[in-house]
Design an enzyme around this catalytic site. Sequence first.
Site, mmCIF file in Angstrom:
data_model
loop_
_atom_site.group_PDB
_atom_site.id
_atom_site.type_symbol
_atom_site.label_atom_id
_atom_site.label_comp_id
_atom_site.label_asym_id
_atom_site.label_seq_id
_atom_site.Cartn_x
_atom_site.Cartn_y
_atom_site.Cartn_z
ATOM 1 N N LYS A 1 9.797 40.634 64.665
ATOM 2 C CA LYS A 1 10.495 39.392 65.016
ATOM 3 C C LYS A 1 9.485 38.263 65.246
ATOM 4 O O LYS A 1 9.650 37.143 64.750
ATOM 5 C CB LYS A 1 11.343 39.594 66.281
ATOM 6 C CG LYS A 1 12.647 40.327 66.021
ATOM 7 C CD LYS A 1 13.342 40.787 67.288
ATOM 8 C CE LYS A 1 14.551 41.657 66.930
ATOM 9 N NZ LYS A 1 15.143 42.357 68.067
ATOM 10 N N GLN B 1 14.956 42.437 74.413
ATOM 11 C CA GLN B 1 15.075 43.608 73.534
ATOM 12 C C GLN B 1 15.775 44.755 74.271
ATOM 13 O O GLN B 1 15.369 45.130 75.368
ATOM 14 C CB GLN B 1 13.665 44.036 73.071
ATOM 15 C CG GLN B 1 13.656 45.166 72.079
ATOM 16 C CD GLN B 1 14.256 44.778 70.728
ATOM 17 O OE1 GLN B 1 14.030 43.687 70.215
ATOM 18 N NE2 GLN B 1 15.053 45.659 70.154
ATOM 19 N N ASP C 1 21.129 36.211 70.694
ATOM 20 C CA ASP C 1 21.735 37.491 70.333
ATOM 21 C C ASP C 1 23.264 37.411 70.414
ATOM 22 O O ASP C 1 23.957 38.290 69.903
ATOM 23 C CB ASP C 1 21.254 38.591 71.296
ATOM 24 C CG ASP C 1 20.266 39.551 70.646
ATOM 25 O OD1 ASP C 1 20.179 39.553 69.401
ATOM 26 O OD2 ASP C 1 19.594 40.292 71.387
#
Length: 297
Positions: free
Chosen positions: A54, A98, A121
């Site tokens: 990422k 994460q 997200d």
Amino acid sequence: MTASIIDGKAFAAELRGKVAGHVARLAADHGVVPGLAVVLVGEDPASQVYVGSKGKMTVEVGMRSFTHRLAADTDEARLLGLIQTLNNDPEVHGILVQLPLPAHLDSDLVINAIDPAKDVDGFHISNVGLLATGQKAMVPCTPLGCLLMLRAHHGSLSGMEAVVIGRSNIVGKPMAQLLLGESCTVTMAHSRTRDLAAVVRRADIVVAAVGRARMVPGDWIKPGATVIDVGINRVDAGEGKTRLVGDVDFDSAAAVAGAITPVPGGVGPMTIACLLANTVTACCRAHGLPEPEGLTV
Ligand code: NDP
């Protein structure tokens, strides 16, 4: 094989190219550089790899990448303190924590501490509610990637029968909301669904997000249907090696489907590309600038 292959790798490369173009224009016209902060708690090897790629792709499209690696025993107060700092940092437009977090941390509490406008997200309860009510939200990356590919392949999805297998908050539920937003007739299937084969056979669009290797065989697929395989399962490939397969039995499904995503090279690459796209969208919204087309829904 009758199915055409939906090439997620190529879609993702195109989307990253669009993102890079918008990033360059934001810098040139407005002096703004989108920034994405990724927070990793602990040393889970798969998470380390995801966070590394990422960060790399964020920089490749011209954005700022901020990676925060915290020890596995980090307490809740420390993590919430970091999220508050990132919420207040004007150089950070997107924040991603994460998952999974170590067991002593409450994921819901942590995710809901992120400023919803920076929740790239799309897991914050506000974004879940906005998506469910058809309002402008930050859309979870994996289902967003699936929808962008479906739209590119079909144009309008209106009136199509869609079956989503899996009802997780990360994939299944937001995928169903997005398909409903496209005016599909949506069925959500899960582990308690009776006669899953018959349910799937109705579908013009099948999205499989289960986590069970090759559980959907070709004879469940309606001829000509479009199959989006979200599953990522590691299986034995002999000689001590492993390989990745999806939730759909690719060979038998490709013999009847109209179009299908492969694993690897289907949904997976689109997920990170959509994360970058969401960061640009969040940046434009934060600065009151028009949102670039084609990056979200
Ligand atoms: P979860 O484990 O959270 O959810 C799995 C879902 O599948 C549940 O709703 C479960 O039903 C359902 N299920 C389990 N067994 C069956 C069965 N026999 N028949 C029908 N439904 C069943 O998984 P995720 O949604 O997080 O992920 C799903 C898959 O997608 C995984 O392989 C994951 O690795 C992959 N993934 C891929 C991504 C990508 O970028 N390509 C991103 C995210 C995930 P119930 O609710 O009843 O238990």
